[in-house]
Each structure stands twice: as C-alpha cells, then as structure tokens.
Design an enzyme around this catalytic site. Structure first.
Site, PDB file in Angstrom:
ATOM      1  N   LYS A 127       0.866  -1.179   0.000  1.00  0.00           N
ATOM      2  CA  LYS A 127       0.000   0.000   0.000  1.00  0.00           C
ATOM      3  C   LYS A 127       0.900   1.225   0.000  1.00  0.00           C
ATOM      4  O   LYS A 127       2.046   1.156   0.451  1.00  0.00           O
ATOM      5  CB  LYS A 127      -0.887   0.005   1.252  1.00  0.00           C
ATOM      6  CG  LYS A 127      -2.134   0.835   1.136  1.00  0.00           C
ATOM      7  CD  LYS A 127      -3.271   0.115   0.429  1.00  0.00           C
ATOM      8  CE  LYS A 127      -4.417   1.053   0.124  1.00  0.00           C
ATOM      9  NZ  LYS A 127      -5.613   0.315  -0.342  1.00  0.00           N
ATOM     10  N   ASP A 167      -6.945   4.303  -4.650  1.00  0.00           N
ATOM     11  CA  ASP A 167      -7.616   4.185  -3.349  1.00  0.00           C
ATOM     12  C   ASP A 167      -8.224   5.572  -3.107  1.00  0.00           C
ATOM     13  O   ASP A 167      -8.437   6.325  -4.077  1.00  0.00           O
ATOM     14  CB  ASP A 167      -6.618   3.790  -2.242  1.00  0.00           C
ATOM     15  CG  ASP A 167      -7.303   3.400  -0.930  1.00  0.00           C
ATOM     16  OD1 ASP A 167      -7.838   2.279  -0.846  1.00  0.00           O
ATOM     17  OD2 ASP A 167      -7.324   4.218   0.017  1.00  0.00           O
TER      18      ASP A 167
HETATM   19  P1  NDP Z   1     -12.852   7.778  -3.032  1.00  0.00           P
HETATM   20  O1  NDP Z   1     -11.774   8.770  -2.816  1.00  0.00           O
HETATM   21  O2  NDP Z   1     -13.385   7.562  -4.400  1.00  0.00           O
HETATM   22  O3  NDP Z   1     -14.092   8.090  -2.086  1.00  0.00           O
HETATM   23  C1  NDP Z   1     -13.929   8.149  -0.697  1.00  0.00           C
HETATM   24  C2  NDP Z   1     -15.255   8.528  -0.076  1.00  0.00           C
HETATM   25  O4  NDP Z   1     -15.148   8.405   1.336  1.00  0.00           O
HETATM   26  C3  NDP Z   1     -15.632   9.987  -0.339  1.00  0.00           C
HETATM   27  O5  NDP Z   1     -17.018  10.116  -0.328  1.00  0.00           O
HETATM   28  C4  NDP Z   1     -15.014  10.687   0.854  1.00  0.00           C
HETATM   29  O6  NDP Z   1     -15.586  11.945   1.167  1.00  0.00           O
HETATM   30  C5  NDP Z   1     -15.287   9.703   1.956  1.00  0.00           C
HETATM   31  N1  NDP Z   1     -14.288   9.865   3.016  1.00  0.00           N
HETATM   32  C6  NDP Z   1     -12.945   9.778   2.888  1.00  0.00           C
HETATM   33  N2  NDP Z   1     -12.342  10.028   4.065  1.00  0.00           N
HETATM   34  C7  NDP Z   1     -13.332  10.281   4.936  1.00  0.00           C
HETATM   35  C8  NDP Z   1     -13.370  10.594   6.309  1.00  0.00           C
HETATM   36  N3  NDP Z   1     -12.234  10.711   7.014  1.00  0.00           N
HETATM   37  N4  NDP Z   1     -14.579  10.755   6.894  1.00  0.00           N
HETATM   38  C9  NDP Z   1     -15.734  10.648   6.190  1.00  0.00           C
HETATM   39  N5  NDP Z   1     -15.757  10.352   4.874  1.00  0.00           N
HETATM   40  C10 NDP Z   1     -14.594  10.173   4.270  1.00  0.00           C
HETATM   41  O7  NDP Z   1     -12.275   6.404  -2.428  1.00  0.00           O
HETATM   42  P2  NDP Z   1     -12.774   4.913  -2.683  1.00  0.00           P
HETATM   43  O8  NDP Z   1     -14.234   4.884  -2.896  1.00  0.00           O
HETATM   44  O9  NDP Z   1     -11.871   4.319  -3.685  1.00  0.00           O
HETATM   45  O10 NDP Z   1     -12.414   4.225  -1.285  1.00  0.00           O
HETATM   46  C11 NDP Z   1     -13.356   4.130  -0.207  1.00  0.00           C
HETATM   47  C12 NDP Z   1     -12.921   3.040   0.746  1.00  0.00           C
HETATM   48  O11 NDP Z   1     -12.866   1.789   0.043  1.00  0.00           O
HETATM   49  C13 NDP Z   1     -11.542   3.190   1.385  1.00  0.00           C
HETATM   50  O12 NDP Z   1     -11.560   2.639   2.668  1.00  0.00           O
HETATM   51  C14 NDP Z   1     -10.652   2.345   0.493  1.00  0.00           C
HETATM   52  O13 NDP Z   1      -9.472   1.928   1.153  1.00  0.00           O
HETATM   53  C15 NDP Z   1     -11.580   1.179   0.208  1.00  0.00           C
HETATM   54  N6  NDP Z   1     -11.267   0.378  -0.963  1.00  0.00           N
HETATM   55  C16 NDP Z   1     -11.202   0.935  -2.201  1.00  0.00           C
HETATM   56  C17 NDP Z   1     -10.927   0.140  -3.297  1.00  0.00           C
HETATM   57  C18 NDP Z   1     -10.953   0.676  -4.687  1.00  0.00           C
HETATM   58  O14 NDP Z   1     -10.888  -0.148  -5.625  1.00  0.00           O
HETATM   59  N7  NDP Z   1     -11.058   1.964  -4.918  1.00  0.00           N
HETATM   60  C19 NDP Z   1     -10.630  -1.293  -3.151  1.00  0.00           C
HETATM   61  C20 NDP Z   1     -10.829  -1.800  -1.808  1.00  0.00           C
HETATM   62  C21 NDP Z   1     -11.104  -0.977  -0.777  1.00  0.00           C
HETATM   63  P3  NDP Z   1     -14.821  13.288   0.778  1.00  0.00           P
HETATM   64  O15 NDP Z   1     -15.032  13.443  -0.692  1.00  0.00           O
HETATM   65  O16 NDP Z   1     -15.463  14.345   1.604  1.00  0.00           O
HETATM   66  O17 NDP Z   1     -13.373  13.080   1.138  1.00  0.00           O
END
Ligand code: NDP
Length: 448
Positions: A127, A167
């Site tokens: 990571k 991510d």
């Molecule tokens: P994105 O950046 O596309 O979206 C993240 C989302 O989560 C946004 O809506 C963001 O809001 C919100 N968010 C982030 N940090 C916080 C916080 N501290 N408190 C509240 N809301 C928060 O990321 P992904 O959708 O790719 O990832 C989401 C999760 O899924 C993570 O945990 C990631 O590790 C996991 N994941 C992702 C994969 C992938 O293929 N993308 C694979 C496996 C797991 P805002 O816009 O306000 O920051």
C-alpha cells in the site's frame, strides 16, 4: 493459555509500533483469530510466522516537492509499504489524503496481504500514498504532484515487482498522470499500475469492481439465510468510487438505497436514490468534484445531515464504503435496534472492534472488508493478466470472473469461519483462509 499467547504477541508488536494505532487495531483482529488456529497446527510451531508477517518487507518514505498554481513550492511525504511478496508481486492501492501516515498505510498493507491471498490470484500485499489533499486542487496541480510522486516511486515498482492501484483520492485521473510519468521515465509500456483507462491497458469492470464485488458478497451472505436484496432498505456511506458502484449494484438487485455521504455529512432520501439520482451523484463527485450536500438542492425532498454518518437511519442492510473506523459501537447498536440483518464492508476496516463485537453477539451477517471488498484488487489482478496476454476480455467475461471470485471467497470464509451452532464468523474465516496460503508459501521459501 491462548489469551496469554495473544497478549504476549501483541505486547511485542506494540513495543515496536506503539505509535501506530490503526496498524495495531488491524493486527489485533488477525492475532485473535489466527493465533488460536496456529496453536492447533503443528507445521507453524516454532516458525514465528505471524511476527514475520507483521513486519513489512520494506517501507519507503520519500519527499514529494511540487509547484502550485501560485508558483509556491509545496512539500508532501510519499510512502510505499511493501508488506509481503510470498505469493506474488506486491499489490495494493495508493491513497492521497491529508490523514495518510505510516500507521494508516501499514494497516492497509497488512489487510491487503490477507485480501489478496483470498482472491486466489498470485498477488502479494502493499500500500502507499501521500499526505497530499487533492480537494480544491486544479488539474494541473494534481498532474504536477503525480509526476513528482512517480519520479521517486518508479525506482521501487514494476510489473513483476510491485503494481500499485487507486484508493481514496486516487482515481482514473491520477492513475493517468502517474502512468504517463512512469512511461516517460522507464520508456516502456507495461502493466505497472491498474485502474488504467480502457484505451491504454485498462480492464472493463475495474471501476465498478469493488462496489459490485461488495454487493455480490453480501448477496452470497444473504443466500445463506434464504434472503436477498429484493425490497431491502440499504444504507451506503461514502460517495466515491466504492460507494457509487455498491449503490448501482444494490439498485440492480432490487434494493432501495436511501443514504450516501462524504466527509461533511450524509444525505437521506426516503424515496430512494434511483438510477437517475445516482447519475447526478456521479457527475457531482467525479466531474464537478463538489460536496454531497448539493444533492438536496437538486432533490429538495431529501435531507442533508451535516457532520454525521448515516448509521442511525433505519435499514435492513448497511454498506460502509467511506473510510476506516466510520462505524463505532454505538452506531452498531443503533443499526441492530433498527433491525439491520447484514453489514458488508466496502471500505477497509470501517467498523471499530466494538461494532464488530456487537454484530457478532447479535449473530447478524457481517463481512470484513478484506473479504467483501476484495473484488477491486481481484479485478486489478484480471487487468494484470490481460496486460500480460495483451488482450481485452469483454464486460461480461470480467463480471462473470468477479462474481465467481466473490463466491469463492465466500466459500473460503465458510470453510474456516463456521462455528458449532452454524453461525458464520466471516472475520475468523477470512483471516485464517488468507493466512494459510501466505504462511505456507513463506515456510516453503525459508527464512528470508
Ligand atoms: P474515493 O476517494 O473515491 O471516495 C472516498 C469517499 O469516502 C468519499 O465520499 C469521501 O468523502 C469519503 N471519506 C474519505 N475520508 C473520509 C473521512 N475521514 N470521513 C468521512 N468520509 C470520508 O475512495 P474509494 O471509494 O476508492 O475508497 C473508499 C474506501 O474503500 C476506502 O476505505 C478504500 O481503502 C476502500 N477500498 C477501495 C478500493 C478501490 O478499488 N477503490 C478497493 C478496496 C477498498 P470526501 O469526498 O469528503 O473526502
């Protein structure tokens, strides 16, 4: 005796990583389920195997200097944690978020080792990322940051060494800029990143894979109690990549999704977020890069709740898809009191240990992210295969493989997680199944 061994193990891990709470949380969960298993298996005795697994093979930090649109020089810190390569090249995403630090990335890298093992594809775990905040930055600033980040990272990665992906904060736009810089520096067109665009080595279904995979996994869990998404009320947190496609698939399976969120709060739409409304959210978040609160300007019957998570709304199924520790013990109790029967994690470690305990005590269906969100990395693995073969599979082919992989992971969790009463502890099942493959490879490869 079992708890003493776990305690001694954790004391040693804490001694070395005392200032890394998220990493310790992830290790504790694995230790509690895997150590009792190790005790029953002679082949692992005297090998110190779990201690070897919690120590990264390599952890790199580096300076990322870049020039903003005002001509000012900014500095961020970049990281790559190469956790374990026993079963394949390191594989795992890059996160760009101001909260990124060693603890967060080591917890993610550690989880990734187990997750990648569960997919049955030959991928080790890693990571990386930076404490860079993409919010409010121009495209040019994002590009310059990505180029500077890759100017160092390129020394440490390669299609047979380490293959990063996206991510939080790293989507198609960032992967494009990172890939462009890698290609310029190395002068080779190769599958060194996944999540690439379709015309330059990407895979169909990769953008959808984590969210779709999470819902496929939940569907498998629901089948064990003769249930389905049809007619169910679903809470989704987040509004990024994972949340968007989890919502899309839940709708396709007949669910009614009533919430989405971002770091400023959540929206609740009692009538349900249908396909058209989801399209609006996708445009809002992916193109306008705006806040979820704007949803209620477009759909005034919905409400926006500032500074809160969605877990106090009534639902049958909860899909936490935003970030770590976003669902705590009190949230879990509220979900249970409101009749929730299934929680399937799209994010990594979104439920706190207290929340997981509450779900297990209530014996509802609960899937940890390392099993239920593995569809993303699995499809990245399929992208790597297509790059090596120099061909593209159809949407239907990739989706069918994704579905099959999620079903196989579900079977593995049952194999190691079903207790005497018939209840399936998916945390235990995922941890032990993920552990066995990696540990056996490490034993075969000697003390390295
Ligand atoms: P994105 O950046 O596309 O979206 C993240 C989302 O989560 C946004 O809506 C963001 O809001 C919100 N968010 C982030 N940090 C916080 C916080 N501290 N408190 C509240 N809301 C928060 O990321 P992904 O959708 O790719 O990832 C989401 C999760 O899924 C993570 O945990 C990631 O590790 C996991 N994941 C992702 C994969 C992938 O293929 N993308 C694979 C496996 C797991 P805002 O816009 O306000 O920051």
């Amino acid at each position: 005796m079992e708890s003493k061994i776990i305690q001694d193990f954790m004391d040693e891990v804490k001694g070395r990583n005392g200032h890394e709470p998220e990493f310790l949380q992830a290790v504790q969960e694995v230790a509690e389920t895997v150590i009792p298993y190790i005790i029953t298996q002679d082949i692992y005795h005297g090998k110190n195997i779990l201690m070897r697994m919690v120590e990264p093979e390599r952890a790199i930090t580096f300076r990322v200097p870049w020039v903003d649109d005002q001509g000012e020089i900014q500095v961020n810190r970049g990281y790559r944690i190469q956790m374990n390569s026993a079963i394949g090249p390191y594989k795992g995403g890059l996160r760009f978020h101001p909260t990124v630090n060693m603890s967060i990335l080591k917890f993610l890298a550690f989880e990734q080792v187990f997750k990648n093992s569960l997919t049955t594809l030959p991928m080790g775990g890693g990571k990386g990322g930076a404490d860079f905040d993409p919010k409010g930055k121009s495209d040019n600033e994002i590009m310059r940051f990505c180029q500077s980040f890759m100017s160092e990272l390129h020394r440490h990665i390669g299609p047979n060494t380490d293959v990063p992906a996206g991510d939080i904060g790293v989507g198609g736009r960032e992967i494009g800029y990172l890939y462009g810089q890698y290609k310029k520096l190395k002068n080779e067109f190769t599958g060194v990143l996944t999540g690439k665009g379709m015309s330059w080595g990407g895979s169909l279904i990769r953008p959808e894979a984590t969210g779709y995979g999470n819902v496929y996994f939940a569907e498998n869990m629901l089948k064990t109690i003769n249930n389905s998404f049809e007619g169910k009320t679903v809470l989704v947190s987040g509004s990024g990549n994972v949340a968007q496609y989890a919502t899309e698939k839940a709708l396709q399976l007949g669910g009614k999704v009533v919430t989405m969120s971002d770091s400023s709060g959540y929206i609740f739409d009692e009538e349900g977020i249908d396909t058209e409304k989801l399209k609006f959210v996708m445009h809002l978040k992916n193109v306008k890069r705006a806040r979820i609160s704007e949803y209620v300007e477009q759909y005034p019957k919905a409400k926006f709740v500032a500074g809160a998570t969605p877990w106090h709304e009534k639902c049958d199924i909860a899909l936490p898809c935003a970030t770590q520790n976003e669902l705590d013990g009190d949230d879990a109790k509220m979900l249970l009191a409101n009749g929730c029967i299934c929680v399937s994690e799209g994010a990594n470690m979104p439920s706190t240990p207290e929340a997981i305990l509450a779900f297990h005590e209530a014996k509802i269906l609960f899937a940890p992210g390392k099993a239920s969100n593995a569809g993303g990395v699995a499809t990245s693995g399929l992208e790597m295969s297509q790059n090596s073969l120099r061909l593209n599979w159809t949407r239907e082919e990739v989706d069918a493989k994704l579905k099959q992989i999620m079903s196989n992971i579900h079977d593995k969790c049952i194999e190691f997680g079903r207790d005497d009463s018939g209840y399936i502890d998916y945390v235990k099942g995922a941890n032990i199944a993920g552990f066995v493959k990696v540990a056996d490879a490490m034993l075969a490869q000697g003390v390295v």
